[in-house]
Design a protein around this motif. Structure first.
Motif, mmCIF file in Angstrom:
data_model
loop_
_atom_site.group_PDB
_atom_site.id
_atom_site.type_symbol
_atom_site.label_atom_id
_atom_site.label_comp_id
_atom_site.label_asym_id
_atom_site.label_seq_id
_atom_site.Cartn_x
_atom_site.Cartn_y
_atom_site.Cartn_z
ATOM 1 N N LYS B 346 -1.078 3.951 4.221
ATOM 2 C CA LYS B 346 -1.341 4.324 5.623
ATOM 3 C C LYS B 346 -2.675 3.735 6.092
ATOM 4 O O LYS B 346 -3.546 3.413 5.277
ATOM 5 C CB LYS B 346 -1.432 5.847 5.732
ATOM 6 N N VAL B 347 -2.815 3.645 7.401
ATOM 7 C CA VAL B 347 -4.082 3.183 7.995
ATOM 8 C C VAL B 347 -5.229 3.989 7.374
ATOM 9 O O VAL B 347 -5.146 5.210 7.254
ATOM 10 C CB VAL B 347 -4.082 3.406 9.526
ATOM 11 N N GLY B 348 -6.266 3.282 6.974
ATOM 12 C CA GLY B 348 -7.436 3.964 6.408
ATOM 13 C C GLY B 348 -7.422 4.008 4.893
ATOM 14 O O GLY B 348 -8.465 4.218 4.264
ATOM 15 N N GLU B 349 -6.265 3.806 4.290
ATOM 16 C CA GLU B 349 -6.213 3.806 2.820
ATOM 17 C C GLU B 349 -6.597 2.426 2.293
ATOM 18 O O GLU B 349 -6.365 1.409 2.973
ATOM 19 C CB GLU B 349 -4.813 4.216 2.351
ATOM 20 N N PRO B 350 -7.172 2.384 1.082
ATOM 21 C CA PRO B 350 -7.701 1.106 0.568
ATOM 22 C C PRO B 350 -6.677 -0.025 0.551
ATOM 23 O O PRO B 350 -7.033 -1.180 0.776
ATOM 24 C CB PRO B 350 -8.143 1.455 -0.855
ATOM 25 N N SER B 351 -5.393 0.297 0.295
ATOM 26 C CA SER B 351 -4.405 -0.777 0.160
ATOM 27 C C SER B 351 -3.777 -1.191 1.484
ATOM 28 O O SER B 351 -2.958 -2.119 1.520
ATOM 29 C CB SER B 351 -3.290 -0.351 -0.809
ATOM 30 N N TYR B 352 -4.149 -0.488 2.564
ATOM 31 C CA TYR B 352 -3.417 -0.710 3.820
ATOM 32 C C TYR B 352 -3.510 -2.146 4.341
ATOM 33 O O TYR B 352 -2.495 -2.762 4.689
ATOM 34 C CB TYR B 352 -3.879 0.258 4.909
ATOM 35 N N ALA B 353 -4.737 -2.675 4.395
ATOM 36 C CA ALA B 353 -4.927 -3.988 5.031
ATOM 37 C C ALA B 353 -4.086 -5.065 4.350
ATOM 38 O O ALA B 353 -3.386 -5.840 5.003
ATOM 39 C CB ALA B 353 -6.406 -4.365 5.024
ATOM 40 N N LYS B 354 -4.162 -5.077 3.032
ATOM 41 C CA LYS B 354 -3.397 -6.082 2.288
ATOM 42 C C LYS B 354 -1.891 -5.895 2.487
ATOM 43 O O LYS B 354 -1.150 -6.850 2.677
ATOM 44 C CB LYS B 354 -3.748 -5.984 0.796
ATOM 45 N N TRP B 355 -1.469 -4.650 2.416
ATOM 46 C CA TRP B 355 -0.052 -4.349 2.602
ATOM 47 C C TRP B 355 0.424 -4.826 3.972
ATOM 48 O O TRP B 355 1.473 -5.449 4.107
ATOM 49 C CB TRP B 355 0.175 -2.830 2.448
ATOM 50 N N LYS B 356 -0.393 -4.539 4.998
ATOM 51 C CA LYS B 356 -0.033 -4.924 6.375
ATOM 52 C C LYS B 356 0.060 -6.444 6.480
ATOM 53 O O LYS B 356 1.025 -6.982 7.046
ATOM 54 C CB LYS B 356 -1.107 -4.379 7.323
ATOM 55 N N GLU B 357 -0.910 -7.121 5.945
ATOM 56 C CA GLU B 357 -0.936 -8.576 6.019
ATOM 57 C C GLU B 357 0.304 -9.167 5.325
ATOM 58 O O GLU B 357 0.988 -10.035 5.868
ATOM 59 C CB GLU B 357 -2.212 -9.072 5.337
ATOM 60 N N GLU B 358 0.586 -8.663 4.124
ATOM 61 C CA GLU B 358 1.719 -9.199 3.359
ATOM 62 C C GLU B 358 3.051 -8.941 4.065
ATOM 63 O O GLU B 358 3.913 -9.828 4.141
ATOM 64 C CB GLU B 358 1.759 -8.578 1.955
#
Lengths: 475, 475
Positions: B346-358
């Motif tokens: 989810k937004v704000g979680e450490p893995s979010y940005a990478k997950w969103k990009e991928e």
């Protein structure tokens, strides 16, 4: 319109029974949930699931083999080899690289028959085990042995009068699958008074009865080492069974998933049917099943296994391929574990010492527990238990009094289910009554696994319960 | 005794056809092997498998989602959290801990219906997607959607005259499974001239014909987004289909595995049947299938998915539980991936940005390729291709000359299979002929995936081949 009813569904499904996950297992799960609430009123503090050969389950906690899991983790996330330098032994890193080159991502469907390289490794394992050739073309990787057994039984049941010879007692996958596909079980009895011996005469009797009833036998199921019995077939008996299949035109379905669970290998060794069929140059169609769920790996959750076809024509292999391709492919992590099963670390490789230590420990603990439990159970009044030389189970016979039998009947239960339900209610130990596996009329049994740590406490509970049961209902 | 022959086996098995892994796919594998030898004489340097929606396969190499694989690796080898500090984001470590507390080892069999906590997460995902309640008791985790579809079809085919309504074209799992369990397909045609629209009139016509032939319809299969068509149903049509199921007492089998593969979500959004059945308070029995193999995860090799039952009685749920328990449990790594599917960062979680990009990248690439390929194919003479708004495929119609049809017949092939075989022989591109999915008589199609990188080269080869084919056989 009327809602969907059970009566409107495939009637064969209603006849399926699978006691290993039946009434007792469902009740055990309910107890497990109830235990989490305070003041639950239960007379035990944990449920012990002895109903299923599931070594790594919570409460049993047989540790996974480190080598297998390191490899599996690297297959999931190959970057770890770089990101975590020094964490993975060199042989694991090399193995992962080799498999990745062959497979690519484990997120892709593989060949429906299983990754070709892994099938080559399986064939090599079989050749080294037996001393006879094995061809990767004849090997199909599966999602556990059950998937393969189900496929073969459904394929062999060609007409409503088709039957399959199954041992009694048996692992209920067989009766369940035969019921699902509307075939006829042809039971042959194993001899509990003689270490659960398989007798040719019993099979011939069963065949005669089937013939009288108009049932056409298509295949002979043999479970070796036995489940639930733990028995191991002697080579002489295996040869007799092969000859019998030749004579009657039967496919031999050899369930050999416990082939490495041997507690007395000197007196009770395992010989594969493939080896003997090869040695005798017999032409019987043979299908041998193996699995990653048993042995020392105990990797039940991955769903992996294989079967090898012997004397099965290319046309039929093509048919099998077509059928498995509809299901796309076996789970990749199951396939990876099959590779580990057939290709464990060798002497001199970095992972060997740890692998040896871990697997030796599991073998020894299982053999020791089996022996101890069998001897303690045999001391109980009215209990008679063969000391299993193989597999993961004991299958004690229990003598039940007329009073107990009458009380069971009053409750609408089989007498051994009645016994097992009380055992669960009082101790939290979940076993499977013999009626789920089959037994001679008027005899009663239950199956329990030998996987529980803390045998003293466990057997102590069994003993206390049994003595209390006899006090209530008489010997 | 005579050897085992194909004729002695279950005759239903002989009728099963599964073109996705059929003649063309087998030939493509042979070419792939042949390419490894020098001077192989083949006119291409690689095989492109456009026959199957298998995003991560070699040569396509859609990367797995990092978050999913990090979690999977930690579940395999929990010690990594300590052994490789800093390698795993904190949310992955926490998620793995939570799942490990619930599951224990992933080497153990789970609950046969799937890990209870994961089923809770699935129910929450459905509630958030639809705005209506979902109960984990109604959810079964599976080894991919196929396993669930096969179970339901075999359960619903209660008599030899039972039939299942299936769209034409369809994903051949349906015809294969109906053939395997000796049921009757009741085909209804989708309209290729109107974006592969589903028409109520076509279904009524099919029902009338079935009635005349004495076939009893038990269920309606709807694939939305469509396979092979890529079509998306409009809500009005879905409501009509629900009403039709009410009227005719049909179970609705909703194959919704491509629900997140949407290329034009504004004009062609996805609405689940569960949402509309809930909204209408309809009482039709509905089974909705979802999978980890498609969407942006594309984790085909793990074998994971789920189905949700709506308006299915507790007795039938108990029957389904019994049947799945014979197969023990779905693969644990498939179950873990279902958890990731329904619970992405989810937004704000450490893995979010990478997950969103991928995931954004995968969505965009697929949408772009689909559009480009459709427009280029439509420029070819005699090719007519709907620009799929969803799923992973295009299903172009090809006009074939009388000469080509005659030549195909001479070779014992369906005309579109003849076309596809030449395409494979010349370019190494493997597609599936429309005869494998079904099509109106006298029309010809093929299905190709939109997963291949390097669209220019790929479409270039298709164009060159098509023009050459027309030169040989006429337009």
């Amino acid at each position: 319109m009327a809602p969907l009813t059970v009566e409107s569904l495939n009637p064969s499904f209603l006849k399926v029974e699978y006691a290993v996950r039946g009434e007792l297992a469902i009740k055990a799960e309910e107890y497990r949930t109830k235990l989490k609430t305070p003041n639950n009123g239960l007379p035990f503090d944990r449920v012990i699931s002895s109903n299923i050969g599931n070594p790594q389950q919570k409460g049993l906690d047989q540790p996974p083999i480190t080598f297998a899991r390191q490899l599996a983790a690297l297959m999931e996330y190959p970057a770890l080899a770089e990101l975590a330098p020094g964490v993975f032994p060199e042989d694991v890193v090399q193995r992962a690289k080799q498999l990745q080159e062959e497979i690519g991502s484990i997120g892709a469907y593989s060949h429906s028959q299983g990754v070709p390289l892994i099938r080559e490794h399986v064939a090599k394992f079989i050749e080294e085990r037996d001393g006879y050739p094995s061809d990767p073309k004849n090997i199909f990787l599966t999602a556990g042995a059950s998937a393969g057994v189900s496929l073969f039984i459904s394929m062999l049941l060609s007409t409503p009068d088709s039957g399959i010879l199954i041992p009694i007692p048996q692992y209920p996958l067989y009766t369940a699958t035969i019921a699902q596909f509307a075939g006829k079980p042809i039971p042959y009895y194993l001899d509990g008074s003689a270490e659960w011996n398989t007798s040719l005469e019993e099979i011939k009797t069963a065949l005669k009865k089937a013939d009288e009833e108009g049932t056409k036998p298509k295949a002979l199921v043999v479970i070796n080492p036995g489940n639930p019995t733990g028995a191991l077939l002697m080579e002489d008996t295996q040869i007799e069974l092969i000859r019998l299949c030749e004579k009657y035109g039967l496919v031999l379905l050899a369930d050999e998933v416990y082939q490495s669970n041997l507690h007395s290998p000197a007196s009770h060794p395992f010989t594969s049917f493939k080896k003997l069929v090869s040695k005798l140059q017999s032409s019987i169609p043979l299908v041998s099943f193996h699995s990653i769920s048993k042995g020392v790996m105990g990797e039940c959750g991955r769903r992996g296994g294989y079967f090898e076809c012997t004397n099965i024509s290319p046309e039929i292999l093509a048919l099998i391929y077509k059928m498995v391709s509809v299901g796309l492919c076996p789970p990749l992590q199951g396939q990876i574990a099959v590779d580990t099963l057939v290709r464990p670390p060798k002497v001199g490789e970095p992972s060997y010492a740890k692998w040896k230590e871990e697997t030796d420990k599991i073998h020894a603990a299982l053999a020791e527990r089996t022996k101890l439990m069998a001897s303690r159970l045999n001391l109980l009044p009215g209990v008679n238990c063969v000391n299993s030389p193989g597999a993961l189970y004991l299958y004690p016979e229990i003598t039940l009094s007329d009073k107990a039998i009458a009380e069971a009947k009053k409750n609408g239960k089989e007498p051994d289910a009645f016994y097992a339900l009380q055992l669960l209610d009082e101790t939290g130990i979940c076993v499977v009554p013999g009626s789920g596996f089959g037994q001679r009329e008027g005899t009663w049994h239950y199956r329990l696994t030998c996987l529980c740590p803390g045998v003293e406490e466990y057997v102590g509970k069994l003993e206390k319960f049994h003595n209390g049961f006899i006090q209530r209902y008489g010997a």
